[in-house]
Enzyme design. Structure first.
Site, PDB file in Angstrom:
ATOM      1  CB  SER A 155      -0.851  -0.009   1.275  1.00 56.09           C
ATOM      2  OG  SER A 155      -1.522   1.229   1.443  1.00 56.09           O
ATOM      3  CE1 TYR A 168      -4.558  -2.042   4.869  1.00 50.08           C
ATOM      4  CE2 TYR A 168      -3.321  -0.029   4.518  1.00 50.08           C
ATOM      5  CZ  TYR A 168      -4.022  -1.105   4.016  1.00 50.08           C
ATOM      6  OH  TYR A 168      -4.169  -1.249   2.660  1.00 50.08           O
TER       7      TYR A 168
HETATM    8  P1  NAD Z   1     -11.458  -6.185  -0.426  1.00 45.47           P
HETATM    9  O1  NAD Z   1     -12.073  -6.117   0.914  1.00 45.47           O
HETATM   10  O2  NAD Z   1     -12.252  -5.829  -1.633  1.00 45.47           O
HETATM   11  O3  NAD Z   1     -10.845  -7.629  -0.671  1.00 45.47           O
HETATM   12  C1  NAD Z   1     -10.179  -8.337   0.339  1.00 45.47           C
HETATM   13  C2  NAD Z   1     -10.099  -9.789  -0.060  1.00 45.47           C
HETATM   14  O4  NAD Z   1      -9.458 -10.511   1.010  1.00 45.47           O
HETATM   15  C3  NAD Z   1     -11.477 -10.443  -0.237  1.00 45.47           C
HETATM   16  O5  NAD Z   1     -11.408 -11.405  -1.275  1.00 45.47           O
HETATM   17  C4  NAD Z   1     -11.698 -11.124   1.104  1.00 45.47           C
HETATM   18  O6  NAD Z   1     -12.612 -12.211   1.046  1.00 45.47           O
HETATM   19  C5  NAD Z   1     -10.288 -11.597   1.399  1.00 45.47           C
HETATM   20  N1  NAD Z   1     -10.071 -11.917   2.796  1.00 45.47           N
HETATM   21  C6  NAD Z   1     -10.364 -11.164   3.882  1.00 45.47           C
HETATM   22  N2  NAD Z   1     -10.050 -11.835   5.000  1.00 45.47           N
HETATM   23  C7  NAD Z   1      -9.532 -13.027   4.613  1.00 45.47           C
HETATM   24  C8  NAD Z   1      -9.031 -14.158   5.308  1.00 45.47           C
HETATM   25  N3  NAD Z   1      -9.003 -14.201   6.644  1.00 45.47           N
HETATM   26  N4  NAD Z   1      -8.602 -15.217   4.591  1.00 45.47           N
HETATM   27  C9  NAD Z   1      -8.643 -15.193   3.233  1.00 45.47           C
HETATM   28  N5  NAD Z   1      -9.101 -14.151   2.525  1.00 45.47           N
HETATM   29  C10 NAD Z   1      -9.539 -13.079   3.212  1.00 45.47           C
HETATM   30  O7  NAD Z   1     -10.138  -5.276  -0.315  1.00 45.47           O
HETATM   31  P2  NAD Z   1      -9.212  -4.574  -1.410  1.00 45.47           P
HETATM   32  O8  NAD Z   1      -9.412  -3.133  -1.289  1.00 45.47           O
HETATM   33  O9  NAD Z   1      -9.342  -5.234  -2.721  1.00 45.47           O
HETATM   34  O10 NAD Z   1      -7.795  -4.888  -0.774  1.00 45.47           O
HETATM   35  C11 NAD Z   1      -6.933  -5.897  -1.266  1.00 45.47           C
HETATM   36  C12 NAD Z   1      -5.517  -5.584  -0.792  1.00 45.47           C
HETATM   37  O11 NAD Z   1      -5.117  -4.318  -1.322  1.00 45.47           O
HETATM   38  C13 NAD Z   1      -5.368  -5.491   0.722  1.00 45.47           C
HETATM   39  O12 NAD Z   1      -4.147  -6.080   1.121  1.00 45.47           O
HETATM   40  C14 NAD Z   1      -5.349  -3.994   0.966  1.00 45.47           C
HETATM   41  O13 NAD Z   1      -4.652  -3.673   2.123  1.00 45.47           O
HETATM   42  C15 NAD Z   1      -4.618  -3.525  -0.277  1.00 45.47           C
HETATM   43  N6  NAD Z   1      -4.839  -2.118  -0.585  1.00 45.47           N
HETATM   44  C16 NAD Z   1      -6.085  -1.654  -0.871  1.00 45.47           C
HETATM   45  C17 NAD Z   1      -6.244  -0.313  -1.180  1.00 45.47           C
HETATM   46  C18 NAD Z   1      -7.570   0.278  -1.531  1.00 45.47           C
HETATM   47  O14 NAD Z   1      -7.658   1.514  -1.620  1.00 45.47           O
HETATM   48  N7  NAD Z   1      -8.582  -0.513  -1.775  1.00 45.47           N
HETATM   49  C19 NAD Z   1      -5.138   0.559  -1.158  1.00 45.47           C
HETATM   50  C20 NAD Z   1      -3.902   0.044  -0.858  1.00 45.47           C
HETATM   51  C21 NAD Z   1      -3.753  -1.304  -0.568  1.00 45.47           C
END
Ligand code: NAD
Length: 273
Positions: A155, A168
Site C-alpha cells: 500500500s 495497517y
Molecule cells: P477487499 O475487501 O475488496 O478484498 C479483500 C479480499 O481478502 C477479499 O477477497 C476477502 O474475502 C479476502 N479476505 C479477507 N479476510 C480473509 C481471510 N481471513 N482469509 C482469506 N481471505 C480473506 O479489499 P481490497 O481493497 O481489494 O484490498 C486488497 C488488498 O489491497 C489489501 O491487502 C489492501 O490492504 C490492499 N490495498 C487496498 C487499497 C484500496 O484503496 N482498496 C489501497 C492500498 C492497498
C-alpha cells in the site's frame, strides 16, 4: 529484434499460458482485478477469499471464459496453517506454482488508545503474517523450478503513514521489509519478489473505511472522500483494480525478470509528495 514488431509476449500472445497463479483474497476488489489480468494472459488461477457460493461460482465461470482453469480454495488465512495449506494444496494439485500474489488484507481505523488488540493481531496476521507463510510454503517448488514471481500487494501506507491506522501502516511497512528480504534471498534462483503500493482504489475495503473514518474523525461520508482520502492523492481520483491488475501482469511476465525487491506505487502521486 525488430522494434516495429514488439515481442509477442508483450502484445497478442498469452505470456502466462499454462502457468499457475495463486492469488490470496481474490474474490473481491484488487485481488479479483489481479486474478482477471493473470487469467487473461493465460494463467490458471487458484482464487481465495470469502463470498457467497453463488458469487464465487459466477466469478469462476466468468474467468473460465478466458480459457483457463479456475478453482477456489476457501482457506481462511487467519487460521493457523491456512496460508501454508493454500499454497501446498495448489502445488499438490497442479505440480507447480509460478505466481504467488499476496493480496488478502483487512483494515481497521481507530485512535491507538482505543484500537482493539484483537484487530491489531488480526491485521498483523493477515496483512503481513499470511504473506510470510505463503512465501515460505511456495519457496521449495519455485526454487526447484528455477522460476517464480511473488507479488505482494502492500500500500502507499507501506511507505507513508496516516493517523488512526497504526496496525495497517505497521503491517504494510512490514510487507515491504519482507519483500526486500525475500528478493535478496532468491535473486539468483530465477525468482523475483516485488510489492505493489496502491493509493486509494475503489473497493469494498475502502467503502468500509469511509464509514469508519467518518466515525473516527466526526466527518460526513463526502468529507472523508474529499478531505481525507483524495486529499492525499494528487490525481484526485481513485485508482482502478484494472490498473493494479495491469502492473501485476507486467511483474509476472517475462520482461520483468530484472525487477526485484521493488515497491512500486500506483497512487496518483501520493507518495511523491
Ligand atoms: P477487499 O475487501 O475488496 O478484498 C479483500 C479480499 O481478502 C477479499 O477477497 C476477502 O474475502 C479476502 N479476505 C479477507 N479476510 C480473509 C481471510 N481471513 N482469509 C482469506 N481471505 C480473506 O479489499 P481490497 O481493497 O481489494 O484490498 C486488497 C488488498 O489491497 C489489501 O491487502 C489492501 O490492504 C490492499 N490495498 C487496498 C487499497 C484500496 O484503496 N482498496 C489501497 C492500498 C492497498
Amino acid at each position: 529484434m525488430n522494434i516495429a514488431q514488439p515481442a509477442c509476449e508483450l502484445t497478442t500472445c498469452r505470456p502466462l499460458e499454462g502457468q499457475l497463479a495463486v492469488v490470496t483474497g481474490s474474490t473481491s476488489g484488487i485481488g479479483l482485478g489481479i486474478a482477471t489480468a493473470l487469467a487473461g494472459a493465460g494463467a490458471n488461477v487458484v482464487l481465495n477469499g470469502f463470498g457467497s457460493r453463488e458469487e464465487i461460482a459466477a466469478t469462476i465461470a466468468s474467468l473460465g471464459e478466458l480459457d483457463v482453469e479456475v478453482e477456489h480454495d476457501a482457506a481462511d488465512l487467519l487460521n493457523t496453517g491456512g496460508a501454508a495449506a493454500l499454497v501446498e494444496g495448489a502445488i499438490e494439485r497442479h505440480g507447480r506454482i509460478d505466481i504467488l500474489v499476496n493480496n488478502a488484507g483487512i483494515q481497521h481505523v481507530s485512535p491507538i488508545e482505543s484500537f482493539p488488540v484483537e484487530r491489531w493481531n488480526a491485521i498483523q496476521a493477515l496483512n503481513l503474517g499470511a504473506a510470510f507463510h505463503t512465501v515460505r510454503a511456495a519457496m521449495p517448488a519455485m526454487k526447484a523450478a528455477g522460476f517464480g514471481r511473488i507479488i505482494n500487494v502492500a500500500s502507499a501506507h507501506g511507505m507513508v503513514a496516516s493517523p488512526f491506522k497504526s496496525a495497517y501502516v505497521a503491517a504494510k511497512h512490514g510487507v515491504l521489509g519482507l519483500t526486500k528480504t525475500v528478493a535478496l534471498e532468491v535473486a539468483r534462483d530465477g525468482i523475483t519478489c516485488n510489492a505493489i503500493c496502491p493509493g486509494y482504489v475503489w473497493t469494498p475495503l475502502v467503502e468500509q473505511q469511509i464509514a469508519d473514518t467518518a466515525r473516527a474523525r466526526g466527518l460526513t461520508h463526502q468529507q472523508v472522500i474529499e478531505d481525507v482520502l483524495l486529499a492525499a492523492q494528487p490525481s484526485k481520483r481513485f485508482a482502478t483494480v484494472e490498473e493494479i491488475g495491469a502492473l501485476a501482469l507486467f511483474l509476472a511476465g517475462p520482461m520483468a525478470s530484472s525487477i526485484n525487491g521493488a515497491a512500486i506505487p500506483v497512487d496518483g502521486g501520493w507518495t511523491a509528495q
